[in-house]
Design an enzyme around this catalytic site. Structure first.
Site, short mmCIF file in Angstrom:
data_model
loop_
_atom_site.label_atom_id
_atom_site.label_comp_id
_atom_site.label_asym_id
_atom_site.label_seq_id
_atom_site.Cartn_x
_atom_site.Cartn_y
_atom_site.Cartn_z
N LYS A 138 37.12 29.97 47.53
CA LYS A 138 38.46 29.49 47.16
C LYS A 138 39.54 30.32 47.84
O LYS A 138 40.48 29.79 48.42
CB LYS A 138 38.62 29.56 45.64
CG LYS A 138 40.06 29.40 45.17
CD LYS A 138 40.19 29.48 43.65
CE LYS A 138 40.29 30.86 43.08
NZ LYS A 138 41.62 31.50 43.12
N ASN A 139 39.42 31.65 47.73
CA ASN A 139 40.51 32.51 48.19
C ASN A 139 40.58 32.66 49.71
O ASN A 139 41.47 33.31 50.24
CB ASN A 139 40.46 33.87 47.50
CG ASN A 139 40.85 33.74 46.03
OD1 ASN A 139 41.38 32.71 45.62
ND2 ASN A 139 40.58 34.78 45.26
N ARG B 85 49.70 29.84 41.92
CA ARG B 85 50.55 30.84 42.57
C ARG B 85 50.31 30.92 44.07
O ARG B 85 51.21 31.28 44.83
CB ARG B 85 50.28 32.22 41.97
CG ARG B 85 50.43 32.32 40.50
CD ARG B 85 50.02 33.70 40.08
NE ARG B 85 50.72 34.69 40.89
CZ ARG B 85 51.93 35.14 40.63
NH1 ARG B 85 52.57 34.73 39.58
NH2 ARG B 85 52.49 36.03 41.43
N CYS C 65 51.86 35.68 35.24
CA CYS C 65 50.73 34.84 34.84
C CYS C 65 49.89 35.61 33.83
O CYS C 65 50.22 36.74 33.48
CB CYS C 65 49.93 34.34 36.04
SG CYS C 65 48.70 35.46 36.63
N ARG D 134 52.68 40.04 38.61
CA ARG D 134 52.40 39.53 39.94
C ARG D 134 53.64 39.14 40.76
O ARG D 134 53.79 37.97 41.15
CB ARG D 134 51.41 38.36 39.86
CG ARG D 134 50.13 38.73 39.15
CD ARG D 134 49.12 37.63 39.13
NE ARG D 134 48.50 37.42 40.43
CZ ARG D 134 47.60 36.48 40.66
NH1 ARG D 134 47.24 35.65 39.72
NH2 ARG D 134 47.05 36.36 41.85
N ASP E 12 38.26 40.62 40.53
CA ASP E 12 37.81 39.27 40.18
C ASP E 12 36.39 39.24 39.60
O ASP E 12 35.91 38.19 39.18
CB ASP E 12 37.89 38.34 41.41
CG ASP E 12 39.33 38.04 41.78
OD1 ASP E 12 40.23 38.28 40.97
OD2 ASP E 12 39.56 37.57 42.91
N VAL F 159 44.03 46.99 39.24
CA VAL F 159 44.78 46.08 40.11
C VAL F 159 45.83 45.28 39.33
O VAL F 159 46.98 45.17 39.76
CB VAL F 159 43.82 45.13 40.87
CG1 VAL F 159 44.60 44.17 41.76
CG2 VAL F 159 42.82 45.93 41.70
N ARG G 204 39.40 25.53 38.30
CA ARG G 204 40.24 25.98 39.42
C ARG G 204 39.41 26.75 40.44
O ARG G 204 39.78 26.81 41.61
CB ARG G 204 41.35 26.89 38.92
CG ARG G 204 42.34 26.20 38.02
CD ARG G 204 43.44 27.12 37.69
NE ARG G 204 43.96 27.72 38.92
CZ ARG G 204 44.82 28.71 38.97
NH1 ARG G 204 45.30 29.21 37.85
NH2 ARG G 204 45.23 29.19 40.11
#
Ligand code: EPU
Length: 419
Positions: A22-23, A93, A117, A122, A306, A328, A398
């Site tokens: 995804k990223n 985002r 969020c 962020r 993540d 983070v 998502r």
């Protein structure tokens, strides 16, 4: 709203294919705006965030064709609007990733300013500061970022902290700038490297991606290409933890073990047997109960934020005490409160979760709050006694392609019910 119902207690077994990341897919789809010819992107995961990105590009007037294998061909030439509306940015985002490409290619962009969020505030100040340093005029008015520039100019950008999408936005902006841009303290995530490879396939001149200094020599134009997105390392890690937490034996395929080092190291430390091949990883946790591990999240190549929630779920049923420190994001422990409702012994001390392993979790209705927190609740449900109901799973959709099908294929008793 759909829910997942999971009956815990089945050790997972078998093989599962890992989807595209995804990223990486999100910035790569945004980068198509830079080209003056159609670009085809392959190995795109079937995810809600991808649909949102397509809607975003579609509303700008960009041409989109999707084939049955989820290859997306983007033709940026019919673009009419240089605008990312609030209703899309608030659901994703990563829409901010169109800012750099629109500005450098078309000289203007209006993008809704993302709000805070569930995992932290962020801000995007570093994206904006970098673009300003490259000569853009940036104003934030009525909740929108309005940016203009005749032609961005290459410069030296020293990032105050490592930001993944910040690095990506500036790297994309630099591809069509006048002269050379040096990004210092750049993010080193594999997804940044994948984007750089895609940009170079389009004719860009990007060097050093994967190190903390990226140099981009601006070129006149970028052209068409076909590019396949790399495998998803977070989906990979999530299925490995699913095997470990259930005492199972699973092989993930079509992945890349090289980018999983920090995750595999922690599984090894937990006492799980890990095997690695060129494009696969196997985990065997059927022999002994995993031990709790200590984790500190940090930018790549350190342990990824993540994967923090998933390892918290593993720790709470592992032997002994473990600590998980999140460095983070400032508020990424929402899953802890839900895990407690399933019988977990976990205390929050500042940015650290201290876990004391329990022998079993018990099923409970729980609520997903963000993507990775939801994954950790599904993992906990796989071992909890009874039927767990995970609500608000639109968060999961998502970022995890067909999660219930993939888990069911490994033997999990899991089903989706429309809410
Ligand atoms: N930050 C600033 N100012 C900025 C940008 C970032 O202060 O201008 C701070 C953030 O608030 C955060 C830290 O810097 O504390 C790092 O954030 P980063 O910018 O790296 O995060 P991101 O680019 O918004 C990406 C992923 C996230 C992942 C983080 C960290 C995408 C689309 N998103 O977000 O993925 O957690 O990097 O690795 O690539 C997810 O997939 O579940 C997810 C949240």
């Amino acid at each position: 709203m759909d829910k997942l119902i999971i009956t815990g207690g089945v050790p997972l077994a078998g093989e599962v294919r890992i989807s595209g990341a995804k990223n990486a897919a999100l910035p790569i789809l945004a980068s198509t705006l830079l080209a003056d010819e159609p670009i085809t992107v392959g190995n795109i995961p079937h995810l809600h965030d991808i649909t949102t990105t397509m809607e975003l590009l579609g509303r700008m007037g960009v041409g989109l064709v999707v084939d049955e294998r989820m290859n997306i061909t983007v033709d940026p030439s019919p673009i009419t609007d240089f605008y990312a509306p609030y209703e899309l940015v608030k659901t994703m985002r990563a829409s901010i990733l169109v800012l750099g490409p629109l500005l450098t290619r078309f000289g203007r962009a209006s993008v809704s300013l993302p709000g805070g969020c569930a995992i932290g505030s962020r801000p995007v100040n570093l994206h904006l500061a970098g673009l300003e340093k490259m000569g853009a005029e940036v104003a934030v008015e009525n909740g929108f970022i309005h940016a203009t520039a005749k032609k961005l100019k290459g410069t030296r950008l020293v990032m105050d902290l490592t930001t993944v999408t910040g690095t990506e936005n500036l790297m994309m902006a630099a591809t069509l700038a006048d002269g050379s841009t040096i990004i210092e303290n750049a993010a080193r995530e594999p997804e940044v490297v994948d984007l750089a490879h895609c940009l170079n396939a389009m004719g860009a001149d990007v060097n050093g991606a994967g190190t903390d200094t990226i140099t981009v020599h601006g070129v006149e134009r970028l052209s068409g290409t076909h590019y396949n997105v790399l495998p998803d390392r977070i989906e990979s890690g999530t299925y490995l933890v699913a095997a470990a937490i259930t005492g199972g034996k699973v092989r993930i395929k079509d992945t890349n073990p090289d980018m999983l080092e920090a995750i595999l190291e922690k599984l090894d430390e937990a006492g799980v047997d890990v095997g690695v091949g060129p494009n696969w990883v196997s985990v065997d946790a059927s022999i002994r109960r995993p031990r709790a591990v200590n984790i500190r999240t940090a930018p790549y190549p350190a342990f990824p934020t993540d994967m923090q929630a998933q390892f918290t779920a593993l720790n709470v049923v592992s032997e002994g005490t473990g600590t998980i420190s999140e460095t983070v994001f400032e508020n990424r422990f929402m899953h802890v409160h839900e895990l407690r409702r399933m019988g977990a012994d976990v205390q929050l001390e500042g940015n650290t979760a201290v876990t004391r392993g329990v022998n079993n979790l018990t099923a409970a209705p729980v609520m997903a709050t963000d993507l990775r927190a939801s994954a950790s609740l599904v993992l906990a449900g796989l071992v909890a006694e009874g039927d767990s109901v995970v609500d608000r799973i639109y968060h999961i959709d998502r970022g995890y392609e067909c999660i219930e099908e993939k888990l069911a294929q490994l033997g999990a008793r899991i089903r989706r019910v429309p809410g």
